[in-house]
Design an enzyme around this catalytic site. Structure first.
Site: not given
Ligand code: 13P
Length: 237
Positions: A8, A10, A93, A159, A165
């Site tokens: 992802n 983002k 998400h 998640e 993050g």
């Molecule tokens: P990170 O791997 O940066 O923690 O993000 C996870 C995420 O939101 C994947 O969709």
């Protein structure tokens, strides 16, 4: 056992950066034993798909509209994603929920739109895996999957919000009980146990251990997917 490894991106990467990534990445994962998917921003889908055409790598989006078409300024429909070459879409998400007010009801409508176009869906649950997770997951799944066509492709991503993050990951032994509950609750609504992915600070150093968990069918990777070399290492775990 073939599992999923999904990137992802983002809100990172311009078209030029997506193109550079695709060129570099594809040769690095030619031997991977997993199903790989990359989800750039809307504008990155077409170039990504074109450059990965000669590979088995799937391309996905990070969102779609909850309506089929119409006067919804700024929205992108599932049909548009399909025509851009997307195979799948991430929906619900926790960043969409937190910053754009998406609810389980809205995400449920989006899943149906995506399925109507034959897109596979990765639907994200918003839970922290802490006390009361069973009840919370049950409630969310009942709304998210209400009336969802069991014949269409559906994957659930778990998640923990605090792990996204932050560099913090859930303890490996704590992941399995949650994924098992998710599968069982989903089975009650759609009639079968879907694949469940784990996400939240997945990186090269923990990918293999999490992928080895029996009830985990793959990984959803944010930050560590931005660099093609790093993400390829995860795909080759
Ligand atoms: P990170 O791997 O940066 O923690 O993000 C996870 C995420 O939101 C994947 O969709």
């Amino acid at each position: 056992m073939r599992k999923w490894v999904v990137a992802n991106f983002k809100m990172f990467k311009t078209i030029e950066e997506v193109e550079e990534y695709a060129e570099e990445f594809k040769s690095l994962v030619a031997e991977s034993k997993h199903n790989i998917a990359v989800c750039p921003s809307f504008v990155g889908i077409k170039p990504m798909e074109e450059l990965l055409e000669d590979t088995d790598i799937f391309v996905g989006a990070q969102n779609c509209a909850d309506e089929e078409e119409g006067a919804y300024t700024g929205e992108v429909s599932a049909k548009m994603l399909k025509s851009a070459g997307a195979d799948m879409v991430i929906l619900g998400h926790s960043e969409r929920r937190r910053y754009y007010g998406e609810t389980d009801e809205i995400v449920n409508k989006k899943i149906k739109q995506a399925h109507k176009e034959g897109l596979a869906v990765i639907v994200c649950l918003a839970d922290d895996g802490g006390d009361g997770f069973e009840e919370n997951i049950k409630k969310q799944i009942e709304v998210l999957l209400d009336g969802v066509d069991a014949g269409e492709k559906l994957i659930i991503a778990f998640e923990p919000v605090w792990a996204i993050g932050t560099g913090k990951t859930m303890k490996t032994e704590d992941i399995e009980p949650v994924t098992k509950v998710i599968k069982e609750e989903a089975r009650k609504v759609i009639g079968y146990m879907p694949e469940v992915l784990y996400g939240g600070s997945v990186k090269v150093s923990n990918a293999e251990e999490i992928l080895a968990l029996e009830s985990v069918d793959g990984l959803l990777v944010g930050g560590a997917s931005k660099d093609p070399n790093e993400f390829a290492k995860i795909c080759n775990s």
